[in-house]
Every structure is written in structure tokens, then in C-alpha cells.
Write an enzyme that holds these catalytic residues in place. Structure first.
Site, PDB file in Angstrom:
ATOM      1  N   ASN A  80     -14.589 -16.835  21.137  1.00 22.08           N
ATOM      2  CA  ASN A  80     -14.152 -16.082  22.308  1.00 22.08           C
ATOM      3  C   ASN A  80     -14.597 -16.493  23.730  1.00 22.08           C
ATOM      4  O   ASN A  80     -15.417 -17.680  23.398  1.00 22.08           O
ATOM      5  CB  ASN A  80     -14.226 -14.639  21.873  1.00 22.08           C
ATOM      6  CG  ASN A  80     -15.834 -14.366  21.754  1.00 22.08           C
ATOM      7  OD1 ASN A  80     -16.830 -14.487  22.564  1.00 22.08           O
ATOM      8  ND2 ASN A  80     -16.169 -14.009  20.620  1.00 22.08           N
ATOM      9  N   ASP A 148     -14.649 -10.209  15.250  1.00 22.63           N
ATOM     10  CA  ASP A 148     -14.636  -9.176  14.486  1.00 22.63           C
ATOM     11  C   ASP A 148     -13.771  -9.706  13.261  1.00 22.63           C
ATOM     12  O   ASP A 148     -14.106  -9.164  11.935  1.00 22.63           O
ATOM     13  CB  ASP A 148     -13.557  -8.111  15.193  1.00 22.63           C
ATOM     14  CG  ASP A 148     -14.299  -7.395  16.115  1.00 22.63           C
ATOM     15  OD1 ASP A 148     -15.414  -7.146  15.976  1.00 22.63           O
ATOM     16  OD2 ASP A 148     -13.623  -7.081  17.038  1.00 22.63           O
ATOM     17  N   LYS A 158      -8.691 -31.495   7.358  1.00 16.88           N
ATOM     18  CA  LYS A 158      -7.879 -31.043   8.513  1.00 16.88           C
ATOM     19  C   LYS A 158      -6.433 -30.584   8.069  1.00 16.88           C
ATOM     20  O   LYS A 158      -5.860 -31.262   7.313  1.00 16.88           O
ATOM     21  CB  LYS A 158      -7.946 -32.292   9.613  1.00 16.88           C
ATOM     22  CG  LYS A 158      -7.290 -31.772  10.870  1.00 16.88           C
ATOM     23  CD  LYS A 158      -7.227 -33.036  11.659  1.00 16.88           C
ATOM     24  CE  LYS A 158      -6.148 -32.544  12.919  1.00 16.88           C
ATOM     25  NZ  LYS A 158      -6.058 -33.754  13.629  1.00 16.88           N
ATOM     26  N   LYS A 209     -18.632   4.781  20.288  1.00 17.26           N
ATOM     27  CA  LYS A 209     -19.077   3.492  19.665  1.00 17.26           C
ATOM     28  C   LYS A 209     -20.497   4.115  19.275  1.00 17.26           C
ATOM     29  O   LYS A 209     -21.265   3.280  18.322  1.00 17.26           O
ATOM     30  CB  LYS A 209     -19.173   2.365  20.735  1.00 17.26           C
ATOM     31  CG  LYS A 209     -19.061   1.098  20.127  1.00 17.26           C
ATOM     32  CD  LYS A 209     -18.612  -0.101  20.769  1.00 17.26           C
ATOM     33  CE  LYS A 209     -17.063  -0.321  20.674  1.00 17.26           C
ATOM     34  NZ  LYS A 209     -16.472  -1.507  21.431  1.00 17.26           N
TER      35      LYS A 209
HETATM   36  N1  CTP Z   1     -21.109  -6.195  16.997  1.00 17.83           N
HETATM   37  C1  CTP Z   1     -21.981  -6.705  16.012  1.00 17.83           C
HETATM   38  N2  CTP Z   1     -21.283  -7.163  14.823  1.00 17.83           N
HETATM   39  C2  CTP Z   1     -19.940  -7.271  14.804  1.00 17.83           C
HETATM   40  C3  CTP Z   1     -19.074  -6.733  16.014  1.00 17.83           C
HETATM   41  C4  CTP Z   1     -19.754  -6.189  16.985  1.00 17.83           C
HETATM   42  O1  CTP Z   1     -23.120  -6.630  15.991  1.00 17.83           O
HETATM   43  N3  CTP Z   1     -19.491  -7.735  13.766  1.00 17.83           N
HETATM   44  C5  CTP Z   1     -21.782  -5.501  18.275  1.00 17.83           C
HETATM   45  C6  CTP Z   1     -21.850  -6.203  19.407  1.00 17.83           C
HETATM   46  O2  CTP Z   1     -22.763  -7.114  19.494  1.00 17.83           O
HETATM   47  C7  CTP Z   1     -21.772  -5.100  20.473  1.00 17.83           C
HETATM   48  C8  CTP Z   1     -21.202  -3.979  19.793  1.00 17.83           C
HETATM   49  O3  CTP Z   1     -21.458  -4.244  18.376  1.00 17.83           O
HETATM   50  O4  CTP Z   1     -23.157  -4.911  20.488  1.00 17.83           O
HETATM   51  C9  CTP Z   1     -19.806  -3.544  20.226  1.00 17.83           C
HETATM   52  O5  CTP Z   1     -18.973  -4.517  19.884  1.00 17.83           O
HETATM   53  P1  CTP Z   1     -17.414  -4.535  19.819  1.00 17.83           P
HETATM   54  O6  CTP Z   1     -16.841  -5.600  19.349  1.00 17.83           O
HETATM   55  O7  CTP Z   1     -16.976  -3.919  21.134  1.00 17.83           O
HETATM   56  O8  CTP Z   1     -17.265  -3.123  18.658  1.00 17.83           O
HETATM   57  P2  CTP Z   1     -16.118  -3.002  17.722  1.00 17.83           P
HETATM   58  O9  CTP Z   1     -16.679  -2.057  16.685  1.00 17.83           O
HETATM   59  O10 CTP Z   1     -15.395  -4.271  17.381  1.00 17.83           O
HETATM   60  O11 CTP Z   1     -15.042  -1.979  18.539  1.00 17.83           O
HETATM   61  P3  CTP Z   1     -13.835  -2.435  19.327  1.00 17.83           P
HETATM   62  O12 CTP Z   1     -12.844  -3.071  18.119  1.00 17.83           O
HETATM   63  O13 CTP Z   1     -13.442  -1.134  19.605  1.00 17.83           O
HETATM   64  O14 CTP Z   1     -13.966  -3.481  20.650  1.00 17.83           O
END
Ligand code: CTP
Length: 249
Positions: A80, A148, A158, A209
Site C-alpha cells: 500500500n 489486511d 514467477k 475501532k
Molecule cells: N492494524 C494491525 N494489524 C492489522 C491491521 C491493522 O495492527 N492486521 C492496526 C493498524 O496499525 C492501526 C489500526 O490497526 O493502528 C487500524 O487499522 P485498520 O486497517 O484501519 O483497521 P481495520 O480493522 O482493517 O478496519 P477497516 O477495515 O475498517 O479499515
């Protein structure tokens, strides 16, 4: 000169620390001990003296920063736009306040801030392992933009174009590092801070959250503001159970 020697002795007796003088070529063709120490050496010496001072002396803080990169094959990955700047700036600020800082970082173009221990990782699973290994910590700040999802299969060779058409990539969910470390238990840091990057309903999303992830504070970034991703400035909401504080740019 005897007066210079006396003055030095007085200052040393008062506890003043000295850097240099260095030895080398001096004015008027002379050579010897008497040059000003190099600015870098003076800076190093000052930082060494100041290390461990400050209001956070004796505290250990864990920080995650940057993106994660989830491989698909030896040349491709899912990642990302996170630059890591925000996490690195927080790591530097905490170190300057005297904390011992462990920075678990995904791939970024940034140098490690002075005095910070950086652990380089690529995937979310590696970030979780490195963060868990860094415990115990007094506080943990999860700034990283963790992917995520990751491809459910990493190919050793590859992937090639072919008659079969484009491949289908199946994704599986990554572990949530923040939620895992925020879980109640003897190793939970006393203060756990999460970040939220949202495009709408900033405060409501941040509150949800906060509860869902079990942290003490959410720093909510509005990422619809132009230039926030990868930029040097942002405007945030600090959201706790007790209420919300708006921090200006
Ligand atoms: N975070 C984490 N590990 C993950 C995903 C997120 O530690 N696998 C942490 C990020 O570092 C941040 C917080 O969680 O501090 C928010 O991440 P975000 O990706 O926004 O949360 P999600 O639960 O994925 O929510 P959404 O899908 O609504 O964005």
C-alpha cells in the site's frame, strides 16, 4: 597557557563535559592539539550525554510503521501507499523524550531515527512475530498500514502469462497485530495506541475501532484531505473512551 589550564580545571570541577580539542593543522602553520572538535563529534557526544534523560527515561515503547508487503511470487507483492513518515516521526519524538524505542518497520525509504532500534520486516506475520518478541513494553503505538489480506499461496517461481488467462488470486486475512497485543494479559503494554485512516464518518469509525481492537486511544486520520498519504502534515482526532480531542494541522 596557565590561565587556560586553570579555567579548564575550574569548569571540569563544576561538572562541565568537554569534547576535544582535536589534533591537526592549526592557524599560522602550527600543528598539534588545539583544533575545535568536528561538529559531528560534538553532536555525537551531546546526544550520548542526553541519552536516557527526559520524561520517558526508563520506558520502552514499541512502534510499528510503514506498509507491509505480501508476496505473491518472487517478483510480485501486495502492498500500500504508506510512506512510514508518521511512525518514524513518532519514534524519533519518543526517543528524544528519553524512551527506549523499538521500531518494527515494513519496507520504507526512510533512515532509522537516531537512537531507535529498527527491526525490518516485510509481511504482516513477520510484523506480528517481531512485535511480540519486542515485548514487554510500557506503551505500544501501532502506526503501520498493515495489509489486511495476503495471497493464500506464495509461488516459488514467477507466474507466467499463458493460455490459461490471468490467474485468480485468493486472499486470506492477516493477523491483527494491534488487536492481538491489546488483548488483556500480563504482557499487555499499559498504553496501547492504534491508528485509523478513514474516508468518512471519522469519529464514529474511530470509536468503533477503539472498542473492537481493545486499545486505549485511537489517532484518527482523515485521508480524504489532499496530500495526507505520504505527506508531512495531517490533522487528527484523538479518540478515547473519555472523549475526543481535535488536533490541528
Ligand atoms: N492494524 C494491525 N494489524 C492489522 C491491521 C491493522 O495492527 N492486521 C492496526 C493498524 O496499525 C492501526 C489500526 O490497526 O493502528 C487500524 O487499522 P485498520 O486497517 O484501519 O483497521 P481495520 O480493522 O482493517 O478496519 P477497516 O477495515 O475498517 O479499515
Amino acid at each position: 597557557h596557565p590561565a587556560t589550564k586553570r579555567n579548564l580545571a575550574t569548569l571540569k570541577g563544576d561538572g562541565v563535559q568537554f569534547v576535544g580539542p582535536g589534533e591537526g593543522a592549526m592557524a599560522c602553520g602550527e600543528f598539534g592539539e588545539g583544533r575545535m572538535a568536528e561538529p559531528e563529534a560534538i553532536f555525537e557526544a551531546a546526544m550520548k550525554l542526553l541519552a536516557g534523560a527526559g520524561p520517558l527515561a526508563g520506558k520502552h515503547v514499541l512502534i510499528t510503521a510503514g506498509p507491509t508487503a505480501e508476496p505473491l511470487d518472487p517478483v510480485r507483492m501486495l502492498t500500500n501507499r504508506s510512506s512510514g513518515k508518521q511512525g518514524y516521526a513518532i519514534a524519533e519524538a519518543l526517543a528524544n523524550l528519553g524512551a527506549r524505542v523499538t521500531l518494527v518497520s515494513g519496507p520504507t525509504a526512510l533512515p532509522a531515527p537516531r537512537g531507535v532500534t529498527r527491526i525490518d520486516i516485510e509481511t504482516a506475520e513477520e510484523m506480528l512475530a517481531a512485535s511480540t518478541a519486542a515485548l514487554p513494553a510500557d506503551a505500544a503505538v501501532f502506526v503501520a498500514a498493515v495489509a489486511d489480506w495476503r495471497p493464500d499461496e506464495v509461488f516459488g517461481v514467477k507466474l507466467k502469462k499463458g493460455a490459461g488467462g490471468p490467474p485468480t488470486i485468493n486472499l486470506v486475512e492477516n493477523p491483527d497485530i494491534l488487536a492481538t497485543i491489546a488483548r488483556p494479559g500480563p504482557k499487555r503494554p499499559k498504553l496501547v495506541i492504534g491508528f485509523a485512516a478513514e474516508t468518512h464518518e471519522l469519529e464514529a469509525q474511530a470509536k468503533a475501532k477503539l472498542a473492537r481492537k481493545g486499545c486505549d486511544l485511537i489517532v484518527a486520520n482523515d485521508v480524504t484531505e489532499p496530500g495526507v498519504m505520504g505527506g508531512d502534515q495531517n490533522r487528527v482526532l484523538l479518540v478515547t473512551k473519555a472523549g475526543t480531542e481535535a488536533w490541528e494541522r
